[in-house]
Design an enzyme around this catalytic site. Sequence first.
Site, short mmCIF file in Angstrom:
data_model
loop_
_atom_site.label_atom_id
_atom_site.label_comp_id
_atom_site.label_asym_id
_atom_site.label_seq_id
_atom_site.Cartn_x
_atom_site.Cartn_y
_atom_site.Cartn_z
CG ASN A 1 4.54 33.45 -1.65
OD1 ASN A 1 3.50 33.59 -2.39
ND2 ASN A 1 5.83 33.79 -2.19
CB CYS A 2 7.36 37.16 2.32
SG CYS A 2 8.17 35.72 3.45
CB ILE A 3 11.45 36.51 -0.56
CG1 ILE A 3 12.53 36.28 -1.42
CG2 ILE A 3 12.36 36.54 0.87
CD1 ILE A 3 13.51 37.24 -1.86
NE ARG B 1 10.00 33.69 7.92
CZ ARG B 1 10.16 34.20 8.88
NH1 ARG B 1 9.27 35.07 9.29
NH2 ARG B 1 11.39 34.30 9.38
#
Length: 158
Positions: free
Chosen positions: A99-101, A103
């Site tokens: 995951n990113c911030i 998504r």
Amino acid sequence: MSLLQVGVGNAGGGFVDLFIFGILQGTYTKWYFCVILGIVYFFAYFFVFKYVIEKKNLKTPGRDVEDSGDDVLQVEASELGTTILKAIGGKENIRDIDNCISRLRLILNDTSVVDEAALKTTGSLGIIRINENNIQVVYGPKVEEATHALKQAAGTYK
């Protein structure tokens, strides 16, 4: 900035440049015009983009026409991981979970089996299909909770 004869900045043009090459240099740089124009540009961009998005009904995450949010049943927190896992085609379809911030980033064997409607019930704001193996599910600030729940359900939590 040229018309106002503002002498601030370097190649980056960020806050550090404003502070070092503008504010610390004194008022002869006319750094205050950067702040004033920044505020003007903020409101101009905000209202122009808001108008265009609403007028042309552009699809942005969270503004889907199909789901108004009223008819979508939300999944309980305890069932979040298993629901996401079913919606993306099961454990055997997963290659990688990250995951990113905002998504949930998934590398899958086949993204065509992903059930978008089921993902919406988990609080997803939108789905972005990168290619046949990569998909991103937009959760916003709840992405870490969704990632953790999916990793636990898939048995890959470290």
